[in-house]
Scaffold this motif. Structure first.
Motif, mmCIF file in Angstrom:
data_model
loop_
_atom_site.group_PDB
_atom_site.id
_atom_site.type_symbol
_atom_site.label_atom_id
_atom_site.label_comp_id
_atom_site.label_asym_id
_atom_site.label_seq_id
_atom_site.Cartn_x
_atom_site.Cartn_y
_atom_site.Cartn_z
ATOM 1 N N ARG A 1 -42.764 -0.535 24.753
ATOM 2 C CA ARG A 1 -42.852 0.664 25.591
ATOM 3 C C ARG A 1 -41.928 0.579 26.794
ATOM 4 N N LEU A 2 -41.548 -0.682 27.152
ATOM 5 C CA LEU A 2 -40.642 -0.836 28.282
ATOM 6 C C LEU A 2 -39.252 -0.321 27.953
ATOM 7 N N TRP A 3 -38.865 -0.457 26.698
ATOM 8 C CA TRP A 3 -37.480 -0.172 26.290
ATOM 9 C C TRP A 3 -37.523 0.934 25.256
ATOM 10 N N ARG A 4 -37.578 2.147 25.710
ATOM 11 C CA ARG A 4 -37.825 3.224 24.755
ATOM 12 C C ARG A 4 -36.635 4.143 24.540
ATOM 13 N N SER A 5 -35.468 3.788 25.097
ATOM 14 C CA SER A 5 -34.342 4.703 24.953
ATOM 15 C C SER A 5 -34.044 4.959 23.473
ATOM 16 N N PRO A 6 -33.970 6.227 23.078
ATOM 17 C CA PRO A 6 -33.756 6.544 21.666
ATOM 18 C C PRO A 6 -32.308 6.313 21.221
ATOM 19 N N ILE A 7 -31.419 6.031 22.146
ATOM 20 C CA ILE A 7 -30.025 5.838 21.703
ATOM 21 C C ILE A 7 -29.698 4.374 21.483
ATOM 22 N N ARG A 8 -30.588 3.474 21.905
ATOM 23 C CA ARG A 8 -30.346 2.056 21.592
ATOM 24 C C ARG A 8 -30.386 1.863 20.100
ATOM 25 N N GLY A 9 -29.499 1.012 19.613
ATOM 26 C CA GLY A 9 -29.479 0.747 18.179
ATOM 27 C C GLY A 9 -28.209 0.008 17.834
ATOM 28 N N PRO A 10 -28.129 -0.479 16.597
ATOM 29 C CA PRO A 10 -26.969 -1.286 16.200
ATOM 30 C C PRO A 10 -25.636 -0.546 16.377
ATOM 31 N N TRP A 11 -25.648 0.790 16.171
ATOM 32 C CA TRP A 11 -24.373 1.499 16.269
ATOM 33 C C TRP A 11 -23.830 1.452 17.697
ATOM 34 N N LEU A 12 -24.647 1.832 18.675
ATOM 35 C CA LEU A 12 -24.174 1.880 20.059
ATOM 36 C C LEU A 12 -23.751 0.482 20.520
ATOM 37 N N THR A 13 -24.584 -0.519 20.209
ATOM 38 C CA THR A 13 -24.243 -1.899 20.569
ATOM 39 C C THR A 13 -22.920 -2.308 19.942
ATOM 40 N N ILE B 1 -30.859 -5.362 25.758
ATOM 41 C CA ILE B 1 -31.822 -6.010 26.650
ATOM 42 C C ILE B 1 -33.190 -6.267 26.013
ATOM 43 N N PRO B 2 -33.684 -5.394 25.133
ATOM 44 C CA PRO B 2 -34.993 -5.717 24.542
ATOM 45 C C PRO B 2 -34.952 -7.029 23.749
ATOM 46 N N ARG B 3 -33.801 -7.322 23.146
ATOM 47 C CA ARG B 3 -33.701 -8.540 22.331
ATOM 48 C C ARG B 3 -33.724 -9.794 23.198
ATOM 49 N N LEU B 4 -33.252 -9.663 24.447
ATOM 50 C CA LEU B 4 -33.255 -10.837 25.325
ATOM 51 C C LEU B 4 -34.678 -11.236 25.685
ATOM 52 N N PHE B 5 -35.622 -10.289 25.546
ATOM 53 C CA PHE B 5 -37.008 -10.586 25.862
ATOM 54 C C PHE B 5 -37.867 -10.671 24.600
ATOM 55 N N ALA B 6 -37.209 -10.896 23.466
ATOM 56 C CA ALA B 6 -37.942 -10.915 22.202
ATOM 57 C C ALA B 6 -39.014 -12.002 22.215
ATOM 58 N N TRP B 7 -40.115 -11.734 21.590
ATOM 59 C CA TRP B 7 -41.247 -12.652 21.576
ATOM 60 C C TRP B 7 -41.731 -12.873 20.165
ATOM 61 N N PRO B 8 -42.053 -14.098 19.739
ATOM 62 C CA PRO B 8 -41.924 -15.337 20.509
ATOM 63 C C PRO B 8 -40.453 -15.729 20.652
ATOM 64 N N PRO B 9 -40.106 -16.460 21.725
ATOM 65 C CA PRO B 9 -38.709 -16.733 22.004
ATOM 66 C C PRO B 9 -38.057 -17.649 20.965
ATOM 67 N N LEU B 10 -38.832 -18.542 20.375
ATOM 68 C CA LEU B 10 -38.245 -19.464 19.401
ATOM 69 C C LEU B 10 -39.066 -19.460 18.132
ATOM 70 N N SER C 1 -39.172 1.019 18.843
ATOM 71 C CA SER C 1 -40.232 1.350 17.894
ATOM 72 C C SER C 1 -41.019 2.580 18.343
ATOM 73 N N GLU C 2 -41.009 2.827 19.650
ATOM 74 C CA GLU C 2 -41.660 4.055 20.135
ATOM 75 C C GLU C 2 -40.687 4.821 21.013
ATOM 76 N N PRO C 3 -39.663 5.406 20.411
ATOM 77 C CA PRO C 3 -38.604 6.026 21.216
ATOM 78 C C PRO C 3 -39.100 7.194 22.046
ATOM 79 N N ALA C 4 -38.584 7.292 23.255
ATOM 80 C CA ALA C 4 -38.838 8.459 24.102
ATOM 81 C C ALA C 4 -37.900 9.574 23.663
ATOM 82 N N SER C 5 -38.071 10.768 24.242
ATOM 83 C CA SER C 5 -37.114 11.810 23.873
ATOM 84 C C SER C 5 -35.829 11.594 24.672
ATOM 85 N N PRO C 6 -34.693 11.969 24.099
ATOM 86 C CA PRO C 6 -33.405 11.614 24.717
ATOM 87 C C PRO C 6 -33.144 12.378 26.008
ATOM 88 N N THR C 7 -32.511 11.703 26.961
ATOM 89 C CA THR C 7 -32.075 12.373 28.188
ATOM 90 C C THR C 7 -30.558 12.430 28.256
#
Ligand SMILES: Nc1nc2c(c(=O)[nH]1)N[C@H]1C(S)=C(S)[C@@H](COP(=O)(O)O)O[C@H]1N2
Ligand SMILES: [Mo]
Length: 437
Positions: free
Chosen positions: A19-31, A113-122, A226-232
């Motif tokens: 829920r912290l990282w809900r931007s709907p434009i994040r994804g493999p394409w933009l990265t 950024i969501p991947r940098l906080f992925a859990w569990p870390p290892l 996984s729970e995208p917000a609406s785009p801004t």
């Protein structure tokens, strides 16, 4: 083991993190779009950086500001003496491109950024190695960009030498970069092919929907929220924003490299005014700042020439020098800090000075300043630099005597060399005899 289990038990409710990282434009394409720009830009930074370091002639006495470089100096070669703009170009590209890539690097970090906080870390050994390479990559990138920008900004707020830090940091960064590229390039290609850029640029905000999670990818591992917000903002909006920032940085900074658009060079700390007249151009360090007194540069000043092999010595006054045959050449000063300037210098050729102490072919020269302790109070030149037809001890610039801040009574001007080799307030030049054939 207990600690590990404890950590896992404390892991945040998996449902809250997404829920912290809900931007709907994040994804493999933009990265991948940001990644592909960095994939080209970072190697150019690395290569121009290594070239710049070679240009310092770090193997020559007194020039090596990066001790213990060991095997990392494997590629060192004798820096060129022409074309005269070559260091201006490599250094200018390094600094300008580095600044232009900064918004793209930030956007790329934001996109993952969501991947940098992925859990569990290892999870596994392979996973551990990947995370370690990310540490080198992200840590190295941030370190290189921060130290580079601080250096351009005259801001030496760190405790270590800029050269050492930026040089060793580059190798750490490139190691992480190489691993990352090897691991991610196939995925990057797939993602880029999944949505052609031309189509994406036609999609406005209303057509901006999340990317699909790629086949075979665990949704919990995906860049897609996984729970995208609406785009801004649309994807093309983000690309315009980031690309526009890069262009803006280039326009605002180019002034200190090319001095073509001075008035808008707001980001260039060196475009302050230097008054008017022949000596009105950038000053790196003023005479006052390094403790060179006017009395030391008056009629009592002498230039000492030494043949290192025989010990033969000659001293000359400034009028003596002005009576010799003089050359005039348009040569740049290109500083590692990212500015450069082209001026018309007049002086005595270094080869003519070497001849005065009987050195017909010098294999190098050591130039010392009246300045006592500064890091740039001396410089070693290679044989080709000492013998280049345009290498000179300049006495005048743009038709006038050098100003005290530009090195009066005399300074060296070496074609194609980094700014630090153009020693100001010269008091002694020691030539080494080349081996006779
Ligand atoms: N003696 C002395 N010479 C010096 C320096 C210095 O600090 N002391 N700075 C060097 C550097 S880093 C540069 S870029 C050029 C700048 O020359 P300018 O100040 O005339 O533009 O001088 C070089 N010569
Ligand atoms: Mo410099």
């Amino acid at each position: 083991m207990n600690l590990w289990r404890g950590l896992l038990a404390r892991s945040p409710d998996p449902a809250t993190l997404p829920r912290l990282w809900r931007s709907p434009i994040r994804g493999p394409w933009l990265t991948s779009v940001f990644g592909s720009v960095l994939l080209i830009g970072i190697p150019v930074e690395f290569v121009t950086g290594l070239l710049d370091w070679a240009a310092y002639n770090p193997r020559l006495r007194g020039n090596d500001t990066t001790p213990h470089h060991g095997v990392l100096g494997f590629y060192l070669f004798n820096w060129l003496t022409g074309p005269t703009w070559i260091f201006r170009l490599s250094q200018g590209v390094h600094v300008l491109l580095g600044l232009a890539l900064t918004p793209i690097l930030l956007a790329k970090l934001w996109s993952v950024i969501p991947r940098l906080f992925a859990w569990p870390p290892l999870r596994s050994l392979a996973h551990l190695l990947e995370r370690l390479s990310l540490l080198l990559l992200v840590g190295g990138a941030v370190f290189e960009f921060v130290t580079g920008i601080m250096n351009i900004d005259y801001d030496y707020g760190f405790r270590f030498s800029f050269y050492d830090g930026h040089f060793f940091g580059a190798w750490v960064f490139i190691a992480g970069f190489a691993v990352h590229v090897a691991l991610k390039t196939p995925r990057m290609w797939r993602a880029l092919r999944s949505r052609p850029l031309s189509e994406e640029l036609r999609r406005g905000l209303s057509q901006t929907v999340p990317e699909a999670v790629p086949d075979g990818e665990d949704p919990r591992d995906s860049l897609v929220a996984s729970e995208p917000a609406s785009p801004t903002i649309s994807r093309r909006g983000v690309l315009a924003l980031v690309g526009g920032s890069s262009l803006g940085v280039i326009v605002l900074t180019a002034g200190q490299v090319a001095r073509v658009i001075d008035p808008v060079s707001l980001l260039s700390p060196r475009t302050r005014s230097y008054g008017s007249g022949p000596n009105a151009f950038q000053v790196n360090k003023t005479a006052a700042a390094v403790g060179v007194r006017r009395s030391d540069t008056g009629p009592s000043w002498r230039l000492e020439l030494v043949d290192a092999t025989t010990g033969r010595t000659t001293t000359l006054t400034r009028p003596d020098l002005l009576r010799m045959s003089l050359v005039t050449a348009d040569l740049p000063i290109a500083c590692v800090e990212g500015w450069s300037t082209l001026q018309r210098w007049t002086g005595v050729r270094l080869v003519d000075l070497a001849a005065l102490v009987g050195v017909a072919r010098s294999s190098g020269a050591h130039v010392e300043s009246l300045e006592r302790n500064g890091a740039f109070a001396q410089a070693s030149l290679s044989g080709s630099q000492a013998q280049a037809a345009e290498s000179m001890l300049a006495l005048r610039v743009n038709g006038a005597d050098l100003s005290l801040d530009h090195g009066y009574p005399a300074r060296t001007i070496i074609p194609a060399a980094p700014g630090v080799h153009n020693t100001k307030w010269v008091r002694r030049i020691t030539f080494t005899q080349g081996s006779r054939r």
